[in-house]
Design an enzyme around this catalytic site. Structure first.
Site, PDB file in Angstrom:
ATOM      1  CE  LYS A  55      21.900 -28.625  55.083  1.00 44.95           C
ATOM      2  NZ  LYS A  55      20.588 -28.809  55.707  1.00 44.95           N
ATOM      3  CD  GLN A  99      17.208 -27.326  55.360  1.00 50.09           C
ATOM      4  OE1 GLN A  99      18.086 -28.004  54.830  1.00 50.09           O
ATOM      5  NE2 GLN A  99      17.405 -26.680  56.500  1.00 50.09           N
ATOM      6  CG  ASP A 122      19.208 -33.937  58.859  1.00 47.94           C
ATOM      7  OD1 ASP A 122      20.355 -33.501  59.056  1.00 47.94           O
ATOM      8  OD2 ASP A 122      18.221 -33.191  58.672  1.00 47.94           O
TER       9      ASP A 122
END
Ligand code: NDP
Length: 292
Positions: A55, A99, A122
């Site tokens: 990422k 994460q 997200d």
């Protein structure tokens, strides 16, 4: 007759998306807006470290100001929430990604809820989940958004199609069902308690597998001409990555299929970048500059 499916090349399509994102970043930077992404990684899970590195690299290439904040595995809930709050307040940060999974003992739902919805790239904050269901502007979870983007860019229209999704997670299955509905598909969602899975899958015009069980979806379940999206990432006995679909078998029936790796995975990262740029533009009141 044996049909051989065409490959839905997520890697190449993701590159195209990333080029579009890079152009939008350049437009925003010229207007004084610098998209910034912060990835919070708690602990030292090797798989998470790989994802975060990918990422970071992709965001840098697109011109996004990205940094990974590494916290030790024994970070307390209070300290993690304080870090999220600090990022919420930082005007240089347009997008925050924590994460997942978090180490045991940390409350993921509370952490996700603590992220400012407009920075939740997200798409997991309840406000963004609600926006998806209501059809109002928000940020959409990257993996399902990547599935739709790949279909769009491959010229596959979902209107009127029967989409069968295997898996009902908050991360993939449920938001993908909403996106497919919004594209006027007829949607069936299957899960671990579904009976006669093969029959449901066999009726699908489009199959999306997001389960986490290697080769669960057998090739002969796939209706001739169906489109197969394989979201699953599993480590095979030989150490290689395999999806939730028997790729060889399914390729004989499907008209188009995503490989693993090189399918939905790269699209997920591309959509994270896309969400970050969108978030930055909206926060600056300049979304009109990057509209397609
Ligand atoms: P979850 O574990 O959260 O959800 C799995 C879903 O599959 C659940 O709804 C579960 O049902 C269902 N399920 C489990 N076993 C069966 C079965 N035998 N038959 C039918 N349904 C079953 O996983 P995620 O959604 O987070 O991820 C799914 C897969 O996608 C994983 O392999 C993951 O690594 C991968 N993934 C890939 C991404 C990418 O970028 N390509 C991103 C995110 C995930 P129930 O609800 O009843 O328990």
């Amino acid at each position: 007759m044996t049909q051989t499916a065409s490959i839905l090349d997520g890697k190449a399509t993701a590159l195209a998306v990333r080029e579009t994102v890079a152009a939008k970043v350049a437009t925003l930077v010229a207007a004084g807006v610098h998209p910034g992404l912060r990835v919070v990684l708690v602990g030292d899970d090797p798989a998470s470290e790989v994802y975060v590195r990918n990422k970071d690299r992709a965001a840098t290439q697109a011109g996004i100001d990205v940094a990974t904040i590494k916290l030790p595995a024994n970070t307390s809930q209070a300290d993690l929430l304080a870090e999220v709050e600090r990022l919420n307040e930082d005007p240089a940060v347009s997008g925050i990604l924590v994460q997942l999974p978090l180490p045991k003992g940390l409350d993921e739902a509370q952490v996700v809820c603590a992220i400012a919805p407009e920075k939740d790239v997200d798409g997991l904050h309840p406000a963004n989940v609600a926006a998806l269901v209501l059809g109002t502007p928000g940020l959409v979870s990257c993996t399902p958004a990547g599935c739709i983007e790949l279909l769009d860019r491959s010229g596959i229209d979902l209107a009127g199609k029967h989409v069968v999704i295997v898996g009902r997670s908050q991360l993939v299955g449920k938001p993908l069902a909403q996106l497919a509905l919004a594209r006027n598909a007829t949607v069936t969602i299957c899960h671990s308690r579904t009976q006669n899975l093969a029959e449901h899958v066999g009726r699908a015009d489009v199959i999306a597998a997001a389960v986490g069980v290697a080769k669960l979806i057998q090739g002969d379940w796939v209706k001739p001409g169906a489109v197969v999206l394989d979201v699953g990432i599993n480590r095979g006995e030989d150490g290689k990555l395999v999806g939730d679909v028997d790729f060889e078998g399914a390729s004989k029936n499907a008209s188009a299929i995503t490989p693993v790796p090189g399918g939905i995975g790269p699209m997920t990262i591309a959509m994270l970048l896309s969400n970050t740029v969108l978030a930055a533009a909206r926060q600056a009141g300049k979304a009109h500059l990057i509209e397609d």
